[in-house]
Design a protein around this motif. Structure first.
Motif, short mmCIF file in Angstrom:
data_model
loop_
_atom_site.label_atom_id
_atom_site.label_comp_id
_atom_site.label_asym_id
_atom_site.label_seq_id
_atom_site.Cartn_x
_atom_site.Cartn_y
_atom_site.Cartn_z
N GLY A 219 13.30 31.22 35.55
CA GLY A 219 12.86 32.10 34.49
C GLY A 219 12.82 33.52 34.99
N LEU A 220 13.35 34.44 34.21
CA LEU A 220 13.32 35.86 34.55
C LEU A 220 12.43 36.57 33.53
CD1 LEU A 220 17.12 36.53 35.21
CD2 LEU A 220 15.33 35.99 36.88
N PRO A 221 11.70 37.60 33.96
CA PRO A 221 10.83 38.32 33.03
C PRO A 221 11.61 38.88 31.84
CG PRO A 221 10.45 39.05 35.29
CD PRO A 221 11.66 38.16 35.31
N ASP A 222 11.01 38.77 30.68
CA ASP A 222 11.62 39.31 29.46
C ASP A 222 10.53 39.91 28.59
OD1 ASP A 222 14.20 39.22 27.67
OD2 ASP A 222 12.51 38.67 26.39
N ILE A 223 10.72 41.14 28.18
CA ILE A 223 9.71 41.87 27.42
C ILE A 223 9.41 41.22 26.08
CG2 ILE A 223 11.24 43.56 26.34
CD1 ILE A 223 8.47 45.22 27.67
N THR A 224 10.40 40.59 25.47
CA THR A 224 10.23 39.99 24.14
C THR A 224 9.75 38.54 24.22
OG1 THR A 224 12.00 41.39 23.29
CG2 THR A 224 11.40 39.47 21.96
N TRP A 225 10.38 37.75 25.07
CA TRP A 225 10.14 36.30 25.09
C TRP A 225 9.20 35.84 26.19
CZ3 TRP A 225 11.60 34.61 20.66
CH2 TRP A 225 12.67 35.20 20.02
N GLY A 226 8.76 36.73 27.06
CA GLY A 226 7.93 36.32 28.20
C GLY A 226 8.83 36.05 29.40
N GLN A 227 9.70 35.08 29.25
CA GLN A 227 10.72 34.79 30.26
C GLN A 227 12.01 34.42 29.54
OE1 GLN A 227 8.55 31.67 32.53
NE2 GLN A 227 8.98 32.95 34.32
N LYS A 228 13.12 34.66 30.22
CA LYS A 228 14.40 34.20 29.71
C LYS A 228 14.96 33.20 30.70
CE LYS A 228 16.35 38.54 31.33
NZ LYS A 228 16.92 39.79 30.90
N VAL A 229 15.75 32.27 30.19
CA VAL A 229 16.31 31.20 31.00
C VAL A 229 17.58 31.70 31.67
CG1 VAL A 229 17.24 28.85 30.98
CG2 VAL A 229 15.35 29.46 29.44
N ALA A 230 17.61 31.60 33.00
CA ALA A 230 18.77 32.04 33.78
C ALA A 230 19.30 30.86 34.59
CB ALA A 230 18.39 33.18 34.71
N ALA A 231 20.61 30.68 34.54
CA ALA A 231 21.26 29.62 35.31
C ALA A 231 22.10 30.25 36.42
CB ALA A 231 22.13 28.76 34.41
N VAL A 232 21.93 29.74 37.61
CA VAL A 232 22.76 30.13 38.75
C VAL A 232 23.59 28.89 39.07
CG1 VAL A 232 22.80 30.93 41.13
CG2 VAL A 232 20.97 31.69 39.59
N VAL A 233 24.91 29.03 38.95
CA VAL A 233 25.76 27.85 39.09
C VAL A 233 26.86 28.05 40.13
CG1 VAL A 233 25.36 27.19 36.68
CG2 VAL A 233 27.39 28.51 37.25
N VAL A 234 27.28 26.92 40.68
CA VAL A 234 28.45 26.86 41.54
C VAL A 234 29.49 26.08 40.74
CG1 VAL A 234 29.41 25.98 43.71
CG2 VAL A 234 27.06 26.85 43.64
N ALA A 235 30.63 26.71 40.49
CA ALA A 235 31.70 26.07 39.72
C ALA A 235 32.48 25.11 40.63
CB ALA A 235 32.63 27.11 39.14
N LYS A 236 33.00 24.07 40.02
CA LYS A 236 33.89 23.18 40.76
C LYS A 236 35.16 23.97 41.10
CE LYS A 236 32.14 18.87 38.97
NZ LYS A 236 32.36 17.69 38.11
N GLU A 237 35.82 23.54 42.14
CA GLU A 237 37.00 24.26 42.62
C GLU A 237 38.03 24.47 41.52
OE1 GLU A 237 40.29 23.84 46.18
OE2 GLU A 237 38.32 22.92 46.44
N GLY A 238 38.46 25.73 41.39
CA GLY A 238 39.48 26.08 40.42
C GLY A 238 38.97 26.24 38.99
N LYS A 239 37.66 26.13 38.79
CA LYS A 239 37.09 26.23 37.44
C LYS A 239 36.38 27.57 37.27
CE LYS A 239 38.27 22.05 36.38
NZ LYS A 239 39.28 21.76 35.39
N GLU A 240 36.29 28.01 36.02
CA GLU A 240 35.62 29.25 35.69
C GLU A 240 34.57 28.95 34.62
OE1 GLU A 240 36.82 33.79 34.39
OE2 GLU A 240 38.00 32.14 33.60
N ILE A 241 33.37 29.46 34.82
CA ILE A 241 32.30 29.23 33.87
C ILE A 241 31.94 30.55 33.21
CG2 ILE A 241 29.95 28.37 33.55
CD1 ILE A 241 30.51 26.70 36.16
N ILE A 242 31.96 30.56 31.88
CA ILE A 242 31.68 31.76 31.09
C ILE A 242 30.44 31.48 30.25
CG2 ILE A 242 32.57 33.27 29.27
CD1 ILE A 242 35.41 32.46 30.33
N LEU A 243 29.52 32.44 30.20
CA LEU A 243 28.25 32.26 29.51
C LEU A 243 28.43 31.82 28.06
CD1 LEU A 243 25.16 32.36 29.50
CD2 LEU A 243 25.32 34.80 28.97
N SER A 244 29.28 32.47 27.31
CA SER A 244 29.43 32.13 25.89
C SER A 244 29.89 30.68 25.70
CB SER A 244 30.40 33.09 25.20
OG SER A 244 31.67 33.04 25.81
#
Length: 128
Positions: free
Chosen positions: A55-80
């Motif tokens: 959780g990261l501080p957020d002025i509106t929601w209190g905290q926002k959900v943050a994901a830290v990921v390791v992609a499998k080899e050759g893969k790309e992960i996009i937030l949307s």
């Protein structure tokens, strides 16, 4: 030093126990969300090798959900795309709004990620 996982306040010569301090519970928009539950869902994504949710501080929601990921080899992960995938698997308030893709997660000798250290390293503007 004896660490209990409680948040305390020292006032007028007395300690007051305010409640549990748990980095695995994210309070966002009035909801208490389990970071471990979100991690379990994200690990079901075919392109994610490892992940940590904080959780990261957020002025509106209190905290926002943050994901830290390791992609499998050759893969790309996009937030949307991750958010679209997550809509079928988790509650709207549990879906990560922040994504950081890293090559590897920093782990201690026990093989665990220290989430507080991870936040201070990857999101220094959010560290307390």
């Amino acid at each position: 030093m004896f660490t209990t996982g409680d948040t305390t306040r020292f006032e007028n010569g007395y300690y007051q126990i305010l409640g549990r301090t748990n980095i695995d519970i994210i309070k966002t928009g009035g909801y208490k969300v389990s970071a471990l539950e979100i991690e379990t869902h994200l690990l079901g994504h075919e392109e994610i090798k490892e992940c940590v949710v904080v959780g990261l501080p957020d002025i509106t929601w209190g905290q926002k959900v943050a994901a830290v990921v390791v992609a499998k080899e050759g893969k790309e992960i996009i937030l949307s795309k991750l958010r679209d995938w997550s809509k079928e698997r988790m509650a709207p308030y549990a879906i990560p709004t922040v994504l950081k893709v890293v090559e590897k997660l920093p782990k201690n000798t026990m093989g665990k990620v220290n989430k507080k250290e991870l936040v201070s390293q990857l999101f220094p503007e959010s560290a307390h």
